[in-house]
Design a protein around this motif. Structure first.
Motif, mmCIF file in Angstrom:
data_model
loop_
_atom_site.group_PDB
_atom_site.id
_atom_site.type_symbol
_atom_site.label_atom_id
_atom_site.label_comp_id
_atom_site.label_asym_id
_atom_site.label_seq_id
_atom_site.Cartn_x
_atom_site.Cartn_y
_atom_site.Cartn_z
ATOM 1 N N GLY A 1 0.811 -1.218 0.000
ATOM 2 C CA GLY A 1 0.000 0.000 0.000
ATOM 3 C C GLY A 1 0.838 1.258 0.000
ATOM 4 N N LEU A 2 1.979 1.218 -0.717
ATOM 5 C CA LEU A 2 2.903 2.349 -0.744
ATOM 6 C C LEU A 2 2.942 3.007 -2.113
ATOM 7 N N GLU A 3 3.209 4.304 -2.114
ATOM 8 C CA GLU A 3 3.541 5.040 -3.321
ATOM 9 C C GLU A 3 4.950 5.579 -3.134
ATOM 10 N N PRO A 4 5.727 5.730 -4.232
ATOM 11 C CA PRO A 4 7.086 6.269 -4.085
ATOM 12 C C PRO A 4 7.042 7.724 -3.662
ATOM 13 N N GLY A 5 8.134 8.192 -3.068
ATOM 14 C CA GLY A 5 8.213 9.590 -2.669
ATOM 15 C C GLY A 5 8.215 10.507 -3.872
ATOM 16 N N ALA A 6 7.975 11.787 -3.613
ATOM 17 C CA ALA A 6 7.886 12.771 -4.695
ATOM 18 C C ALA A 6 9.193 12.888 -5.457
ATOM 19 N N GLY A 7 10.315 12.563 -4.802
ATOM 20 C CA GLY A 7 11.610 12.693 -5.449
ATOM 21 C C GLY A 7 12.016 11.490 -6.273
ATOM 22 N N SER A 8 11.149 10.501 -6.389
ATOM 23 C CA SER A 8 11.511 9.285 -7.102
ATOM 24 C C SER A 8 11.677 9.534 -8.589
ATOM 25 N N LEU A 9 12.812 9.089 -9.129
ATOM 26 C CA LEU A 9 13.029 9.203 -10.569
ATOM 27 C C LEU A 9 12.037 8.349 -11.334
ATOM 28 N N GLY A 10 11.618 7.245 -10.723
ATOM 29 C CA GLY A 10 10.744 6.316 -11.419
ATOM 30 C C GLY A 10 9.313 6.351 -10.950
ATOM 31 N N GLY A 11 8.903 7.428 -10.289
ATOM 32 C CA GLY A 11 7.553 7.492 -9.734
ATOM 33 C C GLY A 11 6.465 7.304 -10.765
ATOM 34 N N SER A 12 6.565 8.035 -11.875
ATOM 35 C CA SER A 12 5.535 7.913 -12.915
ATOM 36 C C SER A 12 5.573 6.537 -13.558
ATOM 37 N N ALA A 13 6.789 5.976 -13.669
ATOM 38 C CA ALA A 13 6.916 4.631 -14.246
ATOM 39 C C ALA A 13 6.250 3.603 -13.352
ATOM 40 N N LEU A 14 6.357 3.805 -12.040
ATOM 41 C CA LEU A 14 5.733 2.861 -11.128
ATOM 42 C C LEU A 14 4.216 2.930 -11.239
ATOM 43 N N VAL A 15 3.673 4.144 -11.340
ATOM 44 C CA VAL A 15 2.221 4.296 -11.506
ATOM 45 C C VAL A 15 1.771 3.555 -12.756
ATOM 46 N N GLU A 16 2.562 3.710 -13.822
ATOM 47 C CA GLU A 16 2.241 3.036 -15.086
ATOM 48 C C GLU A 16 2.327 1.520 -14.927
ATOM 49 N N ALA A 17 3.381 1.062 -14.254
ATOM 50 C CA ALA A 17 3.556 -0.380 -14.059
ATOM 51 C C ALA A 17 2.459 -0.946 -13.176
ATOM 52 N N LYS A 18 2.076 -0.204 -12.137
ATOM 53 C CA LYS A 18 1.002 -0.676 -11.253
ATOM 54 C C LYS A 18 -0.322 -0.772 -12.004
ATOM 55 N N SER A 19 -0.543 0.175 -12.912
ATOM 56 C CA SER A 19 -1.766 0.144 -13.710
ATOM 57 C C SER A 19 -1.797 -1.113 -14.572
ATOM 58 N N GLN A 20 -0.621 -1.473 -15.110
ATOM 59 C CA GLN A 20 -0.524 -2.679 -15.928
ATOM 60 C C GLN A 20 -0.762 -3.919 -15.093
ATOM 61 N N VAL A 21 -0.212 -3.919 -13.855
ATOM 62 C CA VAL A 21 -0.434 -5.045 -12.944
ATOM 63 C C VAL A 21 -1.910 -5.192 -12.653
ATOM 64 N N ASP A 22 -2.596 -4.063 -12.407
ATOM 65 C CA ASP A 22 -4.033 -4.102 -12.118
ATOM 66 C C ASP A 22 -4.816 -4.658 -13.295
ATOM 67 N N LEU A 23 -4.412 -4.254 -14.516
ATOM 68 C CA LEU A 23 -5.109 -4.734 -15.705
ATOM 69 C C LEU A 23 -4.936 -6.246 -15.871
ATOM 70 N N GLU A 24 -3.689 -6.703 -15.615
ATOM 71 C CA GLU A 24 -3.407 -8.135 -15.766
ATOM 72 C C GLU A 24 -4.146 -8.931 -14.699
ATOM 73 N N GLY A 25 -4.320 -8.305 -13.516
ATOM 74 C CA GLY A 25 -5.020 -9.007 -12.433
ATOM 75 C C GLY A 25 -6.495 -9.122 -12.695
#
Length: 258
Positions: A234-258
């Motif tokens: 239940g975590l989101e990356p911090g605002a300073g994360s270089l990959g924050g937007s990528a994680l949101v995108e990856a999580k969306s893909q995980v949700d779709l696959e689920g």
């Protein structure tokens, strides 16, 4: 037979547990020396010696006339072996520290996976596969605490093997230093994952992309694995994360696959 003297309670250990678990936040004062002397019935020089351990690794700072204050996370010597040990043992209840570890892993591990896909040798692929097989075996039989522990150990070994497969001496050494912090997130996410089989499949895809020498796919697969970890915790990356937007995108893909 002469009895061994009793080992005194470590104030450093006591305060580390309180700080890493989040009972004392950055900017807050920890108990004063005299209060610690009275509470634990030890002399002031012993208290000062223990506080010095926390000062030396950047966790607290002494403020003349006020006491000792917890420093910001960015000031902690997070790769010091003692600090990583405290983190692994005491930080589980602290979502802020979990988030910092997640952010670091998100910024680093996709590039590590991409490099492993380019450089891995046969023995590296065997190590990754053996860890994956252990991950699957202990997942399917994880009916007790010991089997769940073995499952998490195999999960950590899987990620450490990928670091080593880069054949970069810095990444290889970091894999040893980072092991406790990786274990912290792995063990917690494995406990709370809603669908462990999906997590296993994401690890398989990461393994296959490295085995097939597909760096871009390895990068994305590593992001997907971490997206699953973030979702389980239940975590989101911090605002300073270089990959924050990528994680949101990856999580969306995980949700779709689920």
């Amino acid at each position: 037979m002469v009895a061994k003297p009793a080992t005194r309670l470590s104030i450093a250990e006591h305060l580390a547990e309180a700080i890493f678990s989040g009972r004392y936040q950055p900017g807050e004062l920890v108990p004063r020396e005299l209060d610690l002397c009275e509470r634990f019935a030890i002399n002031r020089s012993a208290v000062r010696s223990d506080l010095r351990q926390l000062v030396d690794v950047g966790i607290i700072e002494r403020i003349s006339g006020h006491g000792s204050k917890v420093r910001e996370y960015s000031e902690w010597h997070i790769l010091d072996p003692q600090v990583t040990d405290w983190m692994a043992r005491y930080a589980a209840p602290n979502p802020q520290i979990q988030r910092e570890i997640l952010t670091f892993r998100l910024d680093v591990e996709p590039y590590v996976a991409m490099t492993a896909a380019r450089r891995a040798k046969a023995r590296d692929l065997v190590a990754i596969e053996e860890a994956f097989e252990g991950l699957g075996q202990n997942l399917r039989s994880a009916s007790c605490a010991e089997e769940r522990r073995l499952h998490s150990e195999c999960d950590v070994a899987f990620h450490v093997a990928i670091f080593k497969a880069t054949h970069n001496i810095v990444w290889a050494q970091l894999s040893h230093i980072l092991r406790p912090s990786i274990h912290l997130l792995v063990s917690m996410s494995n406990e709370s994952a809603s669908d462990p089989e999906e997590s296993l499949e994401r690890h398989r895809q990461l393994m296959e992309s490295i085995r097939m020498r597909r760096p871009r796919e390895a990068f994305l697969a590593a992001q997907a694995v971490l997206a699953g970890t973030a979702d389980a915790l239940g975590l989101e990356p911090g605002a300073g994360s270089l990959g924050g937007s990528a994680l949101v995108e990856a999580k969306s893909q995980v949700d779709l696959e689920g």
